[in-house]
Design a protein around this motif. Sequence first.
Motif, PDB file in Angstrom:
ATOM      1  N   GLN A  66      28.991  49.217  21.392  1.00 21.75           N
ATOM      2  CA  GLN A  66      29.512  50.562  21.183  1.00 21.75           C
ATOM      3  C   GLN A  66      30.856  50.706  21.904  1.00 21.75           C
ATOM      4  OE1 GLN A  66      26.485  53.791  21.538  1.00 21.75           O
ATOM      5  NE2 GLN A  66      25.010  52.109  21.795  1.00 21.75           N
ATOM      6  N   SER A  96      30.619  46.431  15.942  1.00 19.09           N
ATOM      7  CA  SER A  96      31.059  47.333  17.001  1.00 19.09           C
ATOM      8  C   SER A  96      31.435  48.705  16.430  1.00 19.09           C
ATOM      9  CB  SER A  96      32.239  46.730  17.746  1.00 19.09           C
ATOM     10  OG  SER A  96      31.880  45.475  18.298  1.00 19.09           O
ATOM     11  N   THR A  97      31.253  49.764  17.251  1.00 20.23           N
ATOM     12  CA  THR A  97      31.327  51.102  16.680  1.00 20.23           C
ATOM     13  C   THR A  97      32.351  52.043  17.285  1.00 20.23           C
ATOM     14  OG1 THR A  97      29.516  51.811  18.123  1.00 20.23           O
ATOM     15  CG2 THR A  97      28.926  51.072  15.895  1.00 20.23           C
ATOM     16  N   ILE A  98      32.444  52.189  18.613  1.00 19.05           N
ATOM     17  CA  ILE A  98      33.211  53.302  19.181  1.00 19.05           C
ATOM     18  C   ILE A  98      34.593  52.870  19.654  1.00 19.05           C
ATOM     19  CG2 ILE A  98      33.278  55.053  20.990  1.00 19.05           C
ATOM     20  CD1 ILE A  98      30.224  55.126  20.885  1.00 19.05           C
ATOM     21  N   ALA A  99      34.663  51.986  20.642  1.00 19.53           N
ATOM     22  CA  ALA A  99      35.976  51.635  21.197  1.00 19.53           C
ATOM     23  C   ALA A  99      35.907  50.309  21.928  1.00 19.53           C
ATOM     24  CB  ALA A  99      36.470  52.716  22.151  1.00 19.53           C
ATOM     25  N   ASP A 100      37.039  49.594  21.937  1.00 18.24           N
ATOM     26  CA  ASP A 100      37.156  48.394  22.758  1.00 18.24           C
ATOM     27  C   ASP A 100      37.327  48.773  24.227  1.00 18.24           C
ATOM     28  OD1 ASP A 100      37.130  47.129  20.289  1.00 18.24           O
ATOM     29  OD2 ASP A 100      39.308  46.965  20.200  1.00 18.24           O
ATOM     30  N   LEU A 117      39.894  45.332  14.085  1.00 15.53           N
ATOM     31  CA  LEU A 117      39.211  46.597  13.837  1.00 15.53           C
ATOM     32  C   LEU A 117      38.331  46.580  12.592  1.00 15.53           C
ATOM     33  CD1 LEU A 117      42.082  49.069  14.795  1.00 15.53           C
ATOM     34  CD2 LEU A 117      40.030  48.512  16.113  1.00 15.53           C
ATOM     35  N   SER A 119      35.111  46.207  10.679  1.00 12.56           N
ATOM     36  CA  SER A 119      33.738  46.358  11.149  1.00 12.56           C
ATOM     37  C   SER A 119      32.808  46.560   9.964  1.00 12.56           C
ATOM     38  CB  SER A 119      33.621  47.553  12.100  1.00 12.56           C
ATOM     39  OG  SER A 119      32.282  47.792  12.444  1.00 12.56           O
ATOM     40  N   SER A 122      31.426  50.605  11.196  1.00 17.16           N
ATOM     41  CA  SER A 122      32.247  51.723  11.652  1.00 17.16           C
ATOM     42  C   SER A 122      33.594  51.746  10.952  1.00 17.16           C
ATOM     43  CB  SER A 122      32.476  51.646  13.164  1.00 17.16           C
ATOM     44  OG  SER A 122      33.375  52.650  13.589  1.00 17.16           O
ATOM     45  N   ARG A 125      36.287  52.864  14.670  1.00 13.51           N
ATOM     46  CA  ARG A 125      36.361  52.237  15.995  1.00 13.51           C
ATOM     47  C   ARG A 125      37.807  52.143  16.458  1.00 13.51           C
ATOM     48  NH1 ARG A 125      35.867  46.396  15.892  1.00 13.51           N
ATOM     49  NH2 ARG A 125      37.498  45.954  17.415  1.00 13.51           N
ATOM     50  N   GLN A 126      38.035  52.387  17.737  1.00 14.25           N
ATOM     51  CA  GLN A 126      39.385  52.387  18.266  1.00 14.25           C
ATOM     52  C   GLN A 126      39.591  51.232  19.240  1.00 14.25           C
ATOM     53  OE1 GLN A 126      39.262  57.047  19.095  1.00 14.25           O
ATOM     54  NE2 GLN A 126      41.350  56.267  19.182  1.00 14.25           N
ATOM     55  N   TYR A 155      38.712  51.853   6.761  1.00 14.90           N
ATOM     56  CA  TYR A 155      39.080  52.280   8.110  1.00 14.90           C
ATOM     57  C   TYR A 155      39.930  53.542   8.063  1.00 14.90           C
ATOM     58  CZ  TYR A 155      40.556  52.158  12.966  1.00 14.90           C
ATOM     59  OH  TYR A 155      40.770  52.484  14.282  1.00 14.90           O
TER      60      TYR A 155
END
Length: 298
Positions: A66, A96-100, A117, A119, A122, A125-126, A155
């Motif tokens: 996440q 992966s979903t939310i942020a690095d 990016l 995914s 997601s 994701r940022q 995206y």
Amino acid sequence: SIYTSSASFSGIMIDLQHSTLGADSAYFYANRCRFIGTPGGLPSVIINMEGVILSNVEKCTFSNYQVAIRGIGPNVAYSNSNNVTGNTFGIGLDASTIADIADPGASWVIAGNSSELGSTVSSTRQFITCSRFPINTGGVELIGNLTEDAVPGLYTGTHVTVCGQGWHISGNEFAGSVNSTGVGVANNTTGVTVSGNYFGGGLVGVAIGSTVTSLTITDNRFNLVSTDITGTIASGIISDNTTGVYNFYGNILMNSKLLIPNISTQAFSVGTALTSNQSPGGVPTVGFTGITGGAGSA
């Protein structure tokens, strides 16, 4: 390699957060590691750096999470003097979903990283997100990073969101998709420089929030971006990607002579709104004459 083996695991993989005031975790060092979460559960955070100082994460890979690295968090409102360099986030079409990187704190250096990016789950994701306790976010260097492989038609996110005060964003490439935004400047942010970056594709290059001050957006390359810059600023400088015109916002105070060699008359373009593809478009201009060449004065 460090990985989760259970599809139901959704906790923190490496938790560096401390619970005693003043007992900061320091000098954590991760080098050439591979961190892998399990699709299905997804770790909420791979490395939690709440309350962490003087630490480094470099040359590692992160997959299926996440959030890969978290600075300021829900329990500790600072994370200072940390470096995140040379890492790769989101290998291929991972989950992966939310942020690095979520909510860096004060004096972070984020340099030479690659964020893929694309995914499977997601569309938003940022590479970097910033929203939690922005008063403690500042002095962030974002240099020489690459964000890419945002899936066209899927995206719709923003590659980097900045907040707080004092960001220097330079020498990065934001390779967008048709519906993405390169850099988002959050409301009430101040002291941000976006200069010398390449924005390749996307819906918006830089999206400016409300009540943004001391913002400089100059000398970037916007290529195949539908709208280079959106929003308004209270004070700062923005240059036109095509014509090279520099637009000044806010008050201009000249305390002494302004010398411009070999120029007899100079016009400054000023305004408050950015409405067209190139930043000066649709902005009213006022010419300041009274500026002469050589040893002239204003």
